[in-house]
Design an enzyme around this catalytic site. Structure first.
Site, PDB file in Angstrom:
ATOM      1  N   THR A   1       6.856   7.083  11.593  1.00 27.62           N
ATOM      2  CA  THR A   1       5.183   7.153  11.783  1.00 27.62           C
ATOM      3  C   THR A   1       4.713   8.401  11.203  1.00 27.62           C
ATOM      4  OG1 THR A   1       5.913   6.308  13.938  1.00 27.62           O
ATOM      5  CG2 THR A   1       3.765   6.770  13.572  1.00 27.62           C
TER       6      THR A   1
ATOM      7  N   ASP B   1       5.714  15.725  12.256  1.00 30.69           N
ATOM      8  CA  ASP B   1       6.028  14.593  13.164  1.00 30.69           C
ATOM      9  C   ASP B   1       4.688  14.212  13.455  1.00 30.69           C
ATOM     10  OD1 ASP B   1       7.329  12.556  14.622  1.00 30.69           O
ATOM     11  OD2 ASP B   1       8.457  14.117  15.553  1.00 30.69           O
ATOM     12  N   ASP B   2       4.600  13.111  13.841  1.00 32.06           N
ATOM     13  CA  ASP B   2       3.195  12.523  14.446  1.00 32.06           C
ATOM     14  C   ASP B   2       2.840  13.068  15.688  1.00 32.06           C
ATOM     15  OD1 ASP B   2       4.371  10.577  16.780  1.00 32.06           O
ATOM     16  OD2 ASP B   2       5.368  10.252  15.149  1.00 32.06           O
TER      17      ASP B   2
ATOM     18  N   CYS C   1       2.143  -2.549  25.224  1.00 30.05           N
ATOM     19  CA  CYS C   1       2.620  -3.817  25.004  1.00 30.05           C
ATOM     20  C   CYS C   1       1.930  -4.611  23.851  1.00 30.05           C
ATOM     21  CB  CYS C   1       2.158  -4.838  25.967  1.00 30.05           C
ATOM     22  SG  CYS C   1       3.210  -4.260  27.478  1.00 30.05           S
TER      23      CYS C   1
ATOM     24  N   ASN D   1      -2.254  -5.998  27.977  1.00 31.77           N
ATOM     25  CA  ASN D   1      -1.874  -4.734  27.442  1.00 31.77           C
ATOM     26  C   ASN D   1      -2.588  -4.036  28.255  1.00 31.77           C
ATOM     27  OD1 ASN D   1      -2.095  -3.281  24.298  1.00 31.77           O
ATOM     28  ND2 ASN D   1      -1.042  -2.632  26.025  1.00 31.77           N
ATOM     29  N   GLY D   2      -2.019  -2.832  28.678  1.00 25.44           N
ATOM     30  CA  GLY D   2      -3.015  -1.725  29.406  1.00 25.44           C
ATOM     31  C   GLY D   2      -2.214  -1.361  30.846  1.00 25.44           C
TER      32      GLY D   2
ATOM     33  N   GLY E   1       6.574  -3.399  21.783  1.00 27.49           N
ATOM     34  CA  GLY E   1       7.318  -3.483  23.121  1.00 27.49           C
ATOM     35  C   GLY E   1       8.679  -4.049  22.634  1.00 27.49           C
TER      36      GLY E   1
ATOM     37  N   TYR F   1       0.392   7.188  16.460  1.00 24.49           N
ATOM     38  CA  TYR F   1       1.892   6.858  16.820  1.00 24.49           C
ATOM     39  C   TYR F   1       1.950   5.407  16.788  1.00 24.49           C
ATOM     40  CZ  TYR F   1       6.724   6.185  18.800  1.00 24.49           C
ATOM     41  OH  TYR F   1       7.898   5.575  19.045  1.00 24.49           O
TER      42      TYR F   1
END
Ligand code: SF4
Length: 491
Positions: free
Chosen positions: A305, A367-368, A2, A100-101, A28, A259
């Protein structure tokens, strides 16, 4: 994952909180909310992108010079309007909180809040539990007159959170009549940065956010990172108090660099862009060591990314970098969408191969990371459809083998391709001529090489199975995975 932001300003904060959500939208896309206060709380929340939720009419109602905002990407709880943050409670004071978490002892904390503290939970969100636990810690004290005394009470309350709440949590909170409160879990798993702005009369404004992506646009100077175990309080007069309540090892999430974070962010005092350039350099060195006789004709990033690490990888090998996969930016990031069906459907709509860049060439796709493997497989198939002679696949991140319980949507081991297959098996599944993963040490080196940072060991639990908060065992893995499947299925 988030995005959160909290602002104390000498002027109204709503428009800056809106800009913050826009600059954190990549963290998000499911929902967003803003809460501010003057003499009372004002809130506006909704499902969807920020630009779809907020308009000039509802923004007018968000008065006040202290506020918090949230972009939601659900890793716990359901998908209804009731789960959208910030959450708030009127007892004591009037407190709102955005988080966030992921809290890993959710069940125990939910029991504590409902049974011992007699509070009612309206949702299954871990953020709501955190809010009520925080509120209850504050409730047991009489409201103090001075900010110094209130900061002492906050220190006790947040110390109790640090002792009893396990997992990852970066938090911004507002308390009516008191001000803005910010804290970060003792390992500092999820990011939280800070900045300040000096007004023409010498007064100061403060911002705290998941990333500093909006600082320049809003005129804030970055002032570093909120440290793990640190509590910061800005009172209504703009006086600022801070204390590092717990000192343990600093274990920020390494996947932010791989990412999640925007490349222009500086997290934990390390530039995300530079760390990605170093990931590409390190991977190129590994390629040269393992495949000295093989050189791709062209390096194409899986946009966007991986663009940065693909650029440095190509530069290091002396190979042409090409944007041979065009990304339709009007379609959201596939990884972030809840549900596999949408994810699968959107890859083809999102990426269009450019035949002139691909036909008859030995193409290396960078790719990441490879999480579920579906996107990577479809990309390889597209390149073959467009005439690639050979396809090599390089991942800037080592194999993702374990679920994340600290706020990133990798819910079950079954869904992680490297959790279930060897590298050889993945190579056959993707149908590539060579598959090259970054080594763990090279990834850590890429993040830690430069920057005046305090990182001890980044969290890499999804790569090496070591859950840095020492809160996860096999039983817990099974419990949380079951809970997440239920959440996802709406059970
Ligand atoms: Fe980040 Fe992985 Fe740790 Fe989750 S488990 S916090 S994604 S490094």
């Amino acid at each position: 994952m988030c995005g959160i932001a909290g602002i104390y300003s000498n002027k109204a904060v709503a428009s800056e909180l809106y800009d913050s959500i826009i600059h954190l939208q990549h963290r998000g896309q499911d929902a967003a909310g803003i809460m501010t206060y003057d003499d009372r709380m004002h809130k506006e929340k909704g499902i969807g992108l920020a630009k779809e939720i907020f308009n000039s009419e509802n923004m007018k109602l968000l008065s006040g010079n202290i506020g918090i905002s949230h972009n939601r990407y659900p890793t716990h709880g359901g998908f209804s309007h009731g789960e959208v943050q910030p959450f708030w409670t009127s007892v004591p004071y009037g407190i709102a909180l955005a988080h966030n978490g992921n809290i890993t002892n959710y069940n125990e904390m939910a029991d504590e809040v409902t049974q011992t503290e007699n509070r009612y939970l309206n949702t299954t969100s871990d953020s709501e539990v955190l809010l009520h636990y925080f509120a209850d810690q504050l409730h047991s004290n009489k409201p103090p007159k001075s900010s110094e005394k209130f900061f002492d009470i906050l220190c006790d309350a947040v110390s109790n959170i640090f002792t009893n709440v396990q997992g990852a949590y970066s938090v911004v909170s507002l308390i009516i009549g008191k001000g803005l409160v910010v804290f970060r879990d003792p390992q500092g798993i999820r990011p939280l940065v800070k900045g300040q702005r000096t007004n023409s009369n010498g007064s100061k404004d403060y911002i705290f956010a998941s990333e500093n992506t909006m600082f320049y646009a809003l005129g804030y100077e970055p002032t570093g990172t909120v440290l793990p175990g640190e509590l910061i309080y800005v009172d209504e007069q703009g006086n600022i108090f801070n204390k590092r309540l717990v000192k343990t090892k600093f274990n920020p999430c390494i996947f932010e660099y791989v990412y999640f974070a925007r490349p222009d962010s500086t997290l934990n005092d390390v530039s995300v862009y530079r760390s990605r350039l170093r990931m590409g350099q390190n991977l190129a060195k590994s390629w040269e060591k393992k495949y000295p006789d093989k050189t791709p004709d062209i390096v194409i990033p899986a946009p966007s990314t991986a663009n940065t690490s693909a650029l440095s990888f190509a530069h290091e090998l002396g190979v042409r970098y090409s944007e041979g996969l065009y990304k339709n930016t009007f379609i959201g990031r596939t990884f972030i969408m809840p549900g596999q069906k949408e994810r699968k459907k959107s890859v083809k709509y999102k990426l269009v191969p450019q035949e002139l860049e691909i036909r008859d060439k030995k193409v290396l796709i960078m790719d990441d990371s490879i999480v579920r493997g579906n996107t990577s497989r479809e990309i390889v198939r597209m390149l073959k459809d467009f005439g690639a002679k050979e396809v090599y696949f390089a991942s800037a991140c080592p194999p993702v083998k374990n679920p994340c319980f600290y706020g990133v949507d990798m819910p079950t081991k079954d869904e992680l391709i490297a959790g279930n297959m060897t590298e050889d098996e993945i190579s056959s599944y993707l149908d590539v001529d060579i598959l090259l993963y970054q080594e763990i040490d090279d990834l850590v080196e890429a993040v830690k090489r430069k920057g005046n940072h305090h990182i001890d060991d980044p969290c890499m639990a999804c790569l090496n199975g070591k859950y840095v908060a020492n809160d996860i065992d096999d039983l817990k893995v099974a419990k949380i995975e079951t809970m997440r499947i239920k959440d996802r299925n709406g059970a």
